[in-house]
Design a protein around this motif. Structure first.
Motif, short mmCIF file in Angstrom:
data_model
loop_
_atom_site.label_atom_id
_atom_site.label_comp_id
_atom_site.label_asym_id
_atom_site.label_seq_id
_atom_site.Cartn_x
_atom_site.Cartn_y
_atom_site.Cartn_z
N LYS A 1 13.31 27.46 55.26
CA LYS A 1 14.63 27.56 55.87
C LYS A 1 14.73 26.62 57.07
CE LYS A 1 15.55 32.40 54.63
NZ LYS A 1 14.28 32.77 54.00
N GLU B 1 17.64 25.81 60.04
CA GLU B 1 18.94 26.18 60.58
C GLU B 1 19.17 25.50 61.92
OE1 GLU B 1 18.98 30.44 60.72
OE2 GLU B 1 18.16 30.62 58.68
N SER C 1 20.48 32.71 54.49
CA SER C 1 19.97 33.24 55.74
C SER C 1 20.66 34.55 56.08
CB SER C 1 20.19 32.21 56.87
OG SER C 1 19.50 31.03 56.59
#
Length: 393
Positions: free
Chosen positions: A179, A181, A41
């Motif tokens: 992704k 997070e 990231s």
């Protein structure tokens, strides 16, 4: 007491009302590997001004004629938030000429406060009965600003940036390959997955499953297992079933197994199972709610422990088809049958059904030609012509 539950990791994207101005879309990017998979990231962007935020967004999407006036006609009627709330210091809107939409900007002095404000908004909407609110979130956040594009294609373009989509609906799960997070507040997640009710968002690369509603079973729905079920809940008694659903999903403060109570129905609540339980494959049955009293019956829901699930689904299919015969729609007062492995709950409440989907119950749908968009569970039922799903039109 032992409750056997198999929790599934799946994307449960409900189909009802979402962000009014931020969740419409056009056809999205093709089903290729999404940008950024497998890469670390990047730091969240932190522009020093609204103008700099606009320049950052312009690297990925069309964003022209920035305006900051509160009365700008391009702002949605139900805006996400305003200056002075959620630590928002400035708000703007630009024209997304390429996709014929708008992008709304929010500069925030405290991003954790902004995310907490959005989470509370989602929780309030869910508590008010809109259980799917925020599932197809379009709230992209950086370090000190957020943007909400109105078009799905624009959201897909922004998903290739370092901005992340903030999602706080507890039923959402990030598909494999995207992704994921940690957000700044518990109960929310940041991702680059763009959900949509029409399948025009991000492709889901999890193994497809045959669509049992398709002719010949040749079609496939992204996001489903190659075979079998993603998991359904189980309980071996009414006590275990009550413990599974009460009190957060079904209010069983008042619960009865008395035959006369279980047989109750009203102008507002019509159960799926009617008549002799043996003929429906029901082993144990209870009713939760208030059947009578100072005011008419309310909050009625039925709990079933099932000895023969195929028999129950067969009878429920016949009842559903009879209801659909007149106008092709189920009566609003008709309960829907949500099933587990050996249990079922009957309810006509959308918010309760939403809670049951979180517990991995699936509703029996026997509408001719029914199918579900990508990202929803769609599994075979035990009777021909029906499916089990968490998608509702």
């Amino acid at each position: 007491m032992r409750i056997k539950r198999i929790l599934a990791a799946t994307v449960v994207l409900a189909s009802l009302t979402t962000l009014a101005a931020c969740e419409d879309g056009d056809p999205g990017r093709s089903a290729t590997v999404p940008p950024g998979i497998g890469s670390p990231s990047a730091p969240a962007p932190a522009p020093a001004s609204l103008a700099e935020a606009q320049k950052y967004v312009q690297q990925y999407a069309s964003c022209e004629k920035m305006g900051t006036e509160p009365g700008d006609s391009r702002l949605p009627l139900t805006d996400l938030t305003t200056v002075g709330t959620w630590s928002v210091t400035e708000r703007g809107v630009c024209t997304d000429r390429t996709e014929h939409g708008e992008i709304i900007f929010y500069m925030a002095s405290d991003m954790k406060e902004f995310q907490a404000g959005y989470k509370q908004r989602v929780m309030d909407k869910i508590a008010a009965g809109n259980g799917s609110y925020g599932l197809n979130s379009r709230v992209f956040v950086g370090k000190n600003f957020a943007v909400t594009p109105t078009e799905t294609k624009t959201a897909l373009a922004l998903a290739t940036s370092e901005l992340r989509i903030l999602t706080c609906n507890p039923t959402f799960g990030v598909p494999k390959g995207y992704k994921k997070e940690q957000a700044l507040v518990d109960g929310c997640v940041l991702s680059d997955f763009v959900g949509s009710t029409d399948g025009s968002g991000s492709p889901n690369f999890e193994t497809p499953q045959e669509d049992p509603a398709a002719a010949g079973g040749a079609s496939a729905k992204p996001g489903q297992p190659a075979q079998g079920s993603l998991g359904l809940p189980r309980a071996d008694s009414l006590g275990e079933l009550k413990a599974l659903v009460h009190p957060h999903t079904v209010d069983c403060t008042n619960m009865s197994t008395a035959p006369d109570a279980v047989a109750v129905e009203s102008i507002d609540y019509t159960p799926v199972v009617q008549g002799e339980l043996l003929g429906w494959g029901i082993k144990e049955r209870a009713i939760c709610g208030d059947a009578a009293g100072d005011r008419r019956a309310h909050n009625l829901n039925w709990l079933d422990v099932v000895r023969d699930m195929k028999m129950l689904q067969t009878k429920a299919k016949a009842a559903q088809q009879a209801d659909l015969k007149d106008d092709g729609r189920l009566k609003a007062t008709a309960s829907r049958l949500l099933v587990g492995q050996n249990i079922a709950v009957e309810t006509n409440s959308p918010s309760i059904r939403h809670g049951l989907y979180q517990l991995q119950f699936l509703t029996l749908n026997c509408e001719p030609g029914f199918s579900a968009p990508a990202g929803y569970r769609l599994e075979k039922s035990q009777v021909e012509g029906c499916v089990l799903t968490n998608y509702e039109r």
